[in-house]
Write a protein that holds these residues in place. Sequence first.
Motif, mmCIF file in Angstrom:
data_model
loop_
_atom_site.group_PDB
_atom_site.id
_atom_site.type_symbol
_atom_site.label_atom_id
_atom_site.label_comp_id
_atom_site.label_asym_id
_atom_site.label_seq_id
_atom_site.Cartn_x
_atom_site.Cartn_y
_atom_site.Cartn_z
ATOM 1 N N GLY A 287 0.799 -1.234 0.000
ATOM 2 C CA GLY A 287 0.000 0.000 0.000
ATOM 3 C C GLY A 287 0.825 1.275 0.000
ATOM 4 O O GLY A 287 0.582 2.192 -0.790
ATOM 5 N N PHE A 288 1.843 1.322 0.852
ATOM 6 C CA PHE A 288 2.670 2.523 0.952
ATOM 7 C C PHE A 288 3.404 2.780 -0.370
ATOM 8 O O PHE A 288 3.564 3.919 -0.786
ATOM 9 C CB PHE A 288 3.676 2.383 2.105
ATOM 10 N N GLY A 289 3.795 1.709 -1.025
ATOM 11 C CA GLY A 289 4.466 1.836 -2.320
ATOM 12 C C GLY A 289 3.548 2.477 -3.357
ATOM 13 O O GLY A 289 3.970 3.344 -4.121
ATOM 14 N N PHE A 290 2.266 2.073 -3.354
ATOM 15 C CA PHE A 290 1.315 2.660 -4.306
ATOM 16 C C PHE A 290 1.071 4.131 -3.995
ATOM 17 O O PHE A 290 0.947 4.956 -4.885
ATOM 18 C CB PHE A 290 -0.015 1.883 -4.290
ATOM 19 N N LEU A 291 1.031 4.446 -2.683
ATOM 20 C CA LEU A 291 0.867 5.840 -2.285
ATOM 21 C C LEU A 291 2.023 6.672 -2.832
ATOM 22 O O LEU A 291 1.819 7.736 -3.427
ATOM 23 C CB LEU A 291 0.840 5.916 -0.752
ATOM 24 N N LYS A 292 3.248 6.172 -2.644
ATOM 25 C CA LYS A 292 4.437 6.883 -3.143
ATOM 26 C C LYS A 292 4.401 6.990 -4.673
ATOM 27 O O LYS A 292 4.799 7.997 -5.239
ATOM 28 C CB LYS A 292 5.716 6.157 -2.724
ATOM 29 N N ALA A 293 3.908 5.940 -5.324
ATOM 30 C CA ALA A 293 3.846 5.938 -6.792
ATOM 31 C C ALA A 293 2.904 7.039 -7.283
ATOM 32 O O ALA A 293 3.175 7.718 -8.270
ATOM 33 C CB ALA A 293 3.385 4.578 -7.309
ATOM 34 N N ALA A 294 1.806 7.223 -6.543
ATOM 35 C CA ALA A 294 0.829 8.233 -6.931
ATOM 36 C C ALA A 294 1.406 9.637 -6.776
ATOM 37 O O ALA A 294 0.979 10.580 -7.430
ATOM 38 C CB ALA A 294 -0.438 8.091 -6.081
ATOM 39 N N GLU A 295 2.406 9.746 -5.917
ATOM 40 C CA GLU A 295 3.007 11.064 -5.643
ATOM 41 C C GLU A 295 4.202 11.342 -6.544
ATOM 42 O O GLU A 295 4.912 12.307 -6.347
ATOM 43 C CB GLU A 295 3.478 11.117 -4.185
ATOM 44 N N MET A 296 4.470 10.482 -7.518
ATOM 45 C CA MET A 296 5.643 10.660 -8.378
ATOM 46 C C MET A 296 5.594 12.049 -9.014
ATOM 47 O O MET A 296 4.632 12.380 -9.704
ATOM 48 C CB MET A 296 5.660 9.563 -9.436
#
Lengths: 202, 202
Positions: free
Chosen positions: B131-140
């Motif tokens: 989940g945290f990885g997807f959150l970071k991905a969305a913030e690219m």
Amino acid sequence: MIRVLLVHDECLVRSVLAEWLRQESDLAVHDTSWRGAPGMMRSVRPDVCAADLECADSYGIPPLGELCRPGPDRVRPRLLVLATANRPGLLKRAAEAGALGYVDKEGSPQNLLRGIRRIAEGERFVNDSLGFGFLKAAEMPLTRRELSVLSLAAEGASIAEIAGSLHLSHGTVRNYMAAITRKTGARNRIDAIRISQGQGWL
Amino acid sequence: MIRVLLVHDECLVRSVLAEWLRQESDLAVHDTSWRGAPGMMRSVRPDVCAADLECADSYGIPPLGELCRPGPDRVRPRLLVLATANRPGLLKRAAEAGALGYVDKEGSPQNLLRGIRRIAEGERFVNDSLGFGFLKAAEMPLTRRELSVLSLAAEGASIAEIAGSLHLSHGTVRNYMAAITRKTGARNRIDAIRISQGQGWL
């Protein structure tokens, strides 16, 4: 029984590899990540430590020195590494740390079993297919000092920061960077970092 | 039977993982490297393609587009990826390519079996721990154009070479580099490359 400590940073792969090794009746297998490895070396006291050279921390450079420190009985742990020919810098580091075994990850898993049993007897084990990697490792053009400068640059440090960290003048750091760029055959500083990381020198 | 194509660039790990999967009576498992993957997709026509996101070629960026191209029957292959939360750029690429399944390599191998069976039924599968990885991905923070500029810089290209490749003026490339450095919170160009590679954006 051969006590084996398997070190790999990916839990999923490590679990399956450990389960596969446990099918062998002569192996007693423990497993851990690189972060947990020094502690497990002390508690398990394995006959053979089989470690993947890919490390998730410290910019991909595994803490081989910590792993190979002699125990209270002054005996050095017997280390076997899982390696690839295209990261010669990592092969060089493993050799400097005194690893006895080198298993090519591009080869058959049977090599891992053969390697573990050979190392347990105190002999060396090297997959032939890693030969080209060792050749490249021997040709590594950078000095220890140049590697320190380049490592700091790769972390994003400025010339001034590198000079401060290593107690050098700005001019000296610039000279090092120029020598590094020339010796690696790079077009510029960023290219030198890319080449050196690709070779596993950084 | 579920036809599975396992894609992993390390032969040793791939062989052991494939052997482990073959213990399941409902799976028919083929395996290949990333380089062989597009060809195997066409010949095997798997129900599920389970692919490790680490790729040995093309600067570590797997050719997901080639893998997910619809077959002659216009059906898109069902893709499940083996991923980690700390490479959000790779998660983002997998999502853009239309992957249905996301298995965390930091978790239990049982997740891989659960994921394969879920995806084979056409459902989604995502490990919570990603989940945290997807959150970071969305913030690219970088645009596609900025990524193109940074990719060329990371390969060692000079400002002039980047300008030539992308048909931009030198000043525009400098402006892009300044924006990239600011947006990634980097100290300088090399730091921006380091951060972006660490996140799996490059």
